[in-house]
Structures are given as C-alpha cells and as structure tokens.
Write an enzyme that holds these catalytic residues in place. Structure first.
Site, PDB file in Angstrom:
ATOM      1  N   GLU A 280       0.886  -1.168   0.000  1.00 30.90           N
ATOM      2  CA  GLU A 280       0.000   0.000   0.000  1.00 30.90           C
ATOM      3  C   GLU A 280       0.913   1.205   0.000  1.00 30.90           C
ATOM      4  O   GLU A 280       1.660   1.422   0.946  1.00 30.90           O
ATOM      5  CB  GLU A 280      -0.922  -0.032   1.228  1.00 30.90           C
ATOM      6  CG  GLU A 280      -2.069   0.974   1.144  1.00 30.90           C
ATOM      7  CD  GLU A 280      -1.657   2.365   1.610  1.00 30.90           C
ATOM      8  OE1 GLU A 280      -1.386   3.222   0.723  1.00 30.90           O
ATOM      9  OE2 GLU A 280      -1.582   2.590   2.813  1.00 30.90           O
ATOM     10  N   CYS A 314      -2.268   8.394   4.292  1.00 31.59           N
ATOM     11  CA  CYS A 314      -2.110   8.133   2.866  1.00 31.59           C
ATOM     12  C   CYS A 314      -3.391   8.463   2.107  1.00 31.59           C
ATOM     13  O   CYS A 314      -3.367   8.610   0.887  1.00 31.59           O
ATOM     14  CB  CYS A 314      -1.689   6.684   2.625  1.00 31.59           C
ATOM     15  SG  CYS A 314      -2.706   5.477   3.471  1.00 31.59           S
TER      16      CYS A 314
END
Length: 518
Positions: A280, A314
């Site tokens: 990720e 994020c």
C-alpha cells in the site's frame, strides 16, 4: 466510553475524554524505556539503538529501540520458519480465539494505548483513540470472516467413482510485515491478524518512528496466548527491512509506505521465485466539487480530510477541483474553516491539528510553500512553521490552502503534511480527468447535488476507495467492514482492500486435494 471511528471525530463524550486523560497520564509515566528485539520469545538487546523523540516536544524520549542487524533478521526469519508448520496445524478455531482475545485486551486498554500514540506520533486524542479502535475492528473483522466461512476448506464436486475432492486454502509460510509510522496500531494489527489467522507466522519490522505501537501490540498478542514462535518483532532501519523482505526464507511481504520503496519491493522481492508482495503505497487524493454541491458540506469535508492527523494519512485530501461557478464561494469557506483550526499540543482537548512527525516533514512543508510562491501561486491560508511558546521544541506547521499552476510539482508528489491545493475547472468531467491524472489511485471524493453527478464520478474515477458528500472526510475515514481500504494504480498491488471481504485471500494459496476410495 463512546465508540470512536474516523467518522465520529467530532464526538464529545465526557467519559471518553476522562478515560483518555487517565490513560495519557499512565502512558506519560511509562515512556522512555529501552526495548529489545523479540525473537522466539527471547529479548535481544543490541549495541545499536534508535532513540525516538516525541514530535510534540523533542526533549521527550518515547522509547529507545534495539536495532536489528543482519544476523538478527536472519534469526527472526529462521524462528518463524521453524514454528510455521506447528502454527498451521493449530486448529483455526484456536487461532481465532487468540486473535479475539488480543482484540479484547486492546479494547480494554484503549485509553493508555491512545495515550502512548499521542506521545509517539502526535495524534490528537480522537485520532489516537480511533487508531486503537480500528486495530480492534480489524482483528475482529477477520475473525468474523474466518468463522463465517467455516475455516479454509471447501468440499468440491466428484467424478462419481469414489473420489473425495477439497479446495484448501493454505498459508504461504513466513510472512514479513513492514509497517509505517502513522498508524502504529491499526496498520500493524490488520496484516498481522490476517497473516496469523490464516496460519502464517509473522516477522514484524516496524518503522523506528512508530515502533512503540508495534511493541505494545506484540505484547498484547503474547498476553492473549500467541506462541512465541508465531511472531517476531525486529525494529530497525531501512537495511533491516530490505534484508527481511528479500530473504529467501520469507514467503510473503506486506509493506505500507512510500511509492518509491513499495515499487522497489514489488519489482525485486519475487525475482527469484513467485511470492505475494502486498504493497500500500500512498496517494495524492483528489476531491471534485460541482456547482450543485452543498459548499459548506464540501468545505468541511475537505478540511477534515486534508488536515486530520496533520495531513499524515495516505488517504489525505491534497487536491481539490472545483467547478468554476462555485470556486470563489468554496475557497472562501475552506479558508475560513482552515483559519479557525486550533494548532497545538494534541493532548489538549480543543486541538484539531498537532505536529508533523519530524524535521523532514517540516522541510517538505517549507519546500511546498516555496514552490507555490515561486510558481506564481497564492497561499490562501497558513503557510508558516509554528515555533512560538510551548510549541518551539515540536514539529508544528500551519494548515495550508494554496492555489498554484498545474505544472507545479505540488500537484503530483505526496507530501504527508497539512497542505491542500485548490483550482477551478470548467466541468465535472474536467475535474475527473484531472483527478485521474496521477500515478496514484488510493482514495477520492466528490461533492455534488445530484445522484447523476455522483454516479458519473463513481463510474469514471480511478481509485480504490471513493466517497460522495462526506462531511467526516472527503477522502478519509475508511473503517473495517464498512469501507475496504486499498488502492488502484500506483497506490496498491493486491487489488483487495484491508478490512474488506477479500483481504485475507492474499495470505493463502489454494491446494486442490483428491482422495480416491475404491
């Protein structure tokens, strides 16, 4: 204590705040300890250490961590490998019981754990409580899915000649988890729980900044009954992470962090043999605001997503494309809300925006502001580093809203600071096109007054997690069992979001078994 998720960050529960303050006091008394590596249940202290200081106050030492060298990494992998067959042979119901008990302990100890996270990462009390609550939710969700499926084995069809056929999902073996600083509980609990439940053993290499959360989580798993061989914890620098990920005896990797490192691991880890590499890798997350939108709602949602956790998610909203007729009113509302944000010590109840994690983040912030001004853009709100009074020894910057020419690099690079760029577009379609013009595809949001506009956005946007008209956060706030969290394009490699129904599939491989009885 009321339930906290990232959608309830405005919750005002007196019992919750009282519990947090008690937990913070207890955590404050305990920080500053020296922590060893944990290899096969043995504490291993090393000559090389890393001293983690609080981003709130550089004089506050959060922890001192032994650093894993090459031999330590190899020993941790060997210990995990030696125990893996026994762990896989443990009935899945017993594995579930251990992970469920770990979730119960986390839930019971939420206040003190949140206190540690505030000191370590600079999280506000609600962000810290949310991090712990999300870790609990991840663990329980994966347990629920395994119980719902009745384990990892399915009966298949028959030829009709006395054959018995099964599909069995089996663990890959030894799994490496390389975790980031920003969610020391949740983003460790998710891959670790998934890997353990499916029969893998785990070697955890946390970021040195954020290592305390991983150490505390590992201790909780062991207190819940996890055997020592099932989980190894080896804090260390980039070299330790690189050696771990590329070990021939590691069978799968989960990495959460930057695009550059994630792509490097994705290209190289499986070069000698096929193995899963679940990465990720962040985002440059856009929101599109149409002329028909509720602009107050849109400004609130963008503000919360851009500046929650000081922009260090994020999923943070860093780009906003606004239809031209709504642009001025939207910008006025956003800058007004931004100017009202309380910046300060995140341990204080009224503070919404605490520090960024380190001096590198402060330097990135300065560089971004300078780039906007050099390009002829405008800083509409914020733009300064905060160094006055009690904040002098911390890493504090103002929440910042800018406009800038599209060729400016601030539209492309993930910054991980409280910084959002806004520009006008002529249509929803242009906004979507610009939103998609990125290597990233993690999260995205739209604010629109019609379902037709929302549906057009959902159909065309290239992102793994998408929201419409969300006040709690235009691009942020995914929660296990509600919004699976995973990216498209350069934001993710597995195609399955954490906290979703398909996530654990990455941690197993299928074996078809046929038994003939004549």
């Amino acid at each position: 204590m009321g339930k906290i998720t990232y959608a309830t960050m405005s919750a005002d529960d007196p019992a919750l705040h009282e519990a947090y303050e008690e937990g913070l006091a207890a955590a404050t008394e305990q920080v500053g300890q020296t922590y060893p590596l944990l290899i096969n249940g043995e504490k291993r202290y090393t000559d090389e250490t890393y001293t983690e200081r609080s981003p709130i106050d550089s004089e506050l030492v959060v922890g001192i961590y032994s650093q894993a060298g090459d031999d330590d990494v190899d020993d941790a992998v060997a210990a995990a490998g030696a125990y893996q067959a026994e762990w896989e042979a443990t009935p899945w119901q017993d594995r579930v019981a251990i992970v469920r008990r770990a979730a119960e302990i986390m839930d019971e100890e939420t206040p003190i754990l949140a206190g540690f996270l505030s000191l370590e990462i600079g999280k506000t009390r609600l962000e810290a409580l949310g991090d712990v609550s999300e870790a609990v939710a991840f663990a329980n969700y994966y347990c629920d899915r395994l119980e719902e499926s009745g384990g990892l084995e399915r009966a298949m069809g028959q030829y009709g000649v006395g054959d018995v056929n099964h599909s069995v999902l089996r663990p890959w073996g030894v799994w490496a988890v390389i975790s980031p600083f920003n969610f020391p509980m949740a983003l460790v609990a998710s891959p670790t729980s998934a890997a353990l439940l499916t029969g893998n053993t785990v070697v955890l290499k946390p970021s040195n900044t954020g290592a305390l959360g991983s150490v505390l989580l590992a201790d909780i798993f062991f207190r819940a009954g996890l055997p020592a061989g099932a989980l190894q914890v080896i804090p260390g620098g980039d070299e330790a992470g690189d050696r771990l990920a590329h070990s021939d005896d590691v069978d799968g990797v989960t990495f959460t962090g930057s695009y550059d490192v994630g792509m490097y691991l994705y290209r190289t880890v499986a070069s000698s043999r096929p193995k899963p590499v679940v990465c990720e890798m962040g985002g440059k997350n856009p929101a599109v605001v149409t002329a028909s939108a509720d602009l107050e709602l849109a400004a609130e949602g963008v503000m919360r997503a851009a500046f929650g956790l000081s922009g260090q998610k994020c999923s943070a909203n860093s780009r906003v494309y606004v239809e031209r007729p709504a642009f001025k009113d939207f910008v006025d509302l956003l800058t007004q809300k931004t100017a009202e944000i309380e910046v300060g010590d995140p341990r204080n109840k009224e503070v919404f925006l605490g520090p960024v994690i380190d001096q590198d983040a402060v330097d990135r912030f300065r560089s971004a502001v300078e780039a906007v001004r050099e390009a002829g853009g405008e800083v509409l709100s914020g733009g300064e580093v905060v160094t006055e009074g009690d904040l002098e020894r911390g890493n504090f910057v103002e929440p910042t809203v800018v406009t800038a020419p599209q060729e400016t690099w601030i539209w492309e690079k993930e910054l991980f600071v409280p910084f959002v760029a806004v520009t006008a577009v002529d249509s929803l379609e242009e906004g979507i096109d610009k939103a998609n013009d990125s290597i990233f595809g993690l999260t995205a949001g739209v604010f629109a007054g019609t379902e037709e506009e929302v549906n057009r956005f959902f159909q065309r946007i290239q992102a793994g997690v998408v929201y419409a008209n969300r006040r709690a956060g235009s691009t942020t706030g995914a929660w296990p069992d509600i919004q699976p969290f995973g990216g498209w394009k350069g934001s993710g490699t597995s195609g399955a979001g954490s906290g979703g129904p398909w996530y654990m599939r990455s941690y197993v491989r299928e074996q078809a078994r046929t038994l003939i009885r004549e």
